[in-house]
Design an enzyme around this catalytic site. Structure first.
Site, short mmCIF file in Angstrom:
data_model
loop_
_atom_site.label_atom_id
_atom_site.label_comp_id
_atom_site.label_asym_id
_atom_site.label_seq_id
_atom_site.Cartn_x
_atom_site.Cartn_y
_atom_site.Cartn_z
CG ASP A 58 38.03 -30.74 3.24
OD1 ASP A 58 37.26 -31.04 3.23
OD2 ASP A 58 38.74 -29.63 3.77
CD GLU A 111 35.39 -31.97 7.20
OE1 GLU A 111 36.99 -31.69 7.02
OE2 GLU A 111 34.85 -30.73 6.78
CG ASP A 144 41.40 -26.92 -0.14
OD1 ASP A 144 40.44 -26.70 -0.29
OD2 ASP A 144 42.29 -26.01 -0.55
#
Lengths: 172, 172
Positions: free
Chosen positions: B8, B68, B140
């Site tokens: 991410d 992502e 996260d």
């Protein structure tokens, strides 16, 4: 004498150019384009760009790098794609331990042509005038060389200032 | 059995998580955050991110990576900064020769929670339910693990389809 690598990043084509500066004199060392295969995936294209830039840094051994800070696009998707390529363009010289500078595109144009909204042909014309050895470089490469020249001018100006500042400091 | 690395990305903090899949079973292997020094320059921060990710890829030896694909922000400057970090996040596993997949944030949320607009807490809750070993991972890291889980589900579904498609092909 210092070697400056200029980069004009893009996922499809990243222009690069190397110049040498000695005082206020400039010399053309090399230029080109790292192009990536439009049929490949984005991660594969970022790999190809990274490997191309790492090779250029190793071959030309610049002292500093300059990356053109392109205007953010109105299209968020294009802005993000440009960001991917710029991330990789900033990374390669930084991994080699070089100082990496960023200049806005209109600052580079202003430094070369005197107008922030000069078109690519005017920039290319001025690059050819300042670096007679350039020959038939494409616009990506002349933009990269323009970034390097802009930094050389800015660094030269700072160097001219330094003795004056030191003198005024000593007089206080 | 396959190992999947989820990422991410962000310039300030990039979450990562590694899971192992065997059929439709999932196992938590590791997770964490690569944080960069806000006092450092952007090129230095991209270097720190790259080096952190290269180390994680070397340590966990994943078979695939998933990044992502965050929504582009309304602020063009934030979008560009996110792009820098994403470029570097896509690069590290690609340089190691891994297939790198991208999933939109709302697709990941939908795969885990059943709704594309689920909030971070709901995603984290589902990650903890599916991977009991996770413990006190930050948002996260749970987002990165969620990306890996989403890919494992999608890949699992494809694997279930394959025999059926082969069979229908043979019957034609």
């Amino acid at each position: 004498m210092a070697r400056v690598l200029g980069l004009d990043p893009g996922l499809r084509r990243t222009g690069w150019g190397v110049i040498e500066t000695a005082g206020n004199r400039l010399r053309h060392v090399g230029h080109g384009v790292v192009a990536t295969d439009s049929g490949a995936s984005v991660p594969e294209r970022l790999c190809a760009l990274h490997e191309g830039l790492v090779e250029i840094v190793a071959r030309y051994e610049p002292d500093e790098a300059v990356v053109e800070e392109t205007f953010v696009n109105r299209n968020p998707d294009s802005t993000l794609k440009l960001g991917l390529a710029r991330g990789v363009a900033l990374l390669a010289p930084a991994l080699a331990g070089l100082p990496v500078h960023e200049y806005a595109a209109n600052r580079i144009k202003k430094a070369l042509v005197g107008a922030g909204h000069a078109d690519k042909e005017q920039v290319a014309l001025m690059v050819r005038h300042l670096l007679p050895g350039v020959g038939d470089a494409t616009a990506d490469a002349t933009d990269a060389l323009a970034a390097a020249i802009c930094h050389a001018h800015a660094a030269g100006t700072r160097a001219h200032w330094q003795p004056a500042q030191a003198a005024s400091g000593a007089a206080r």
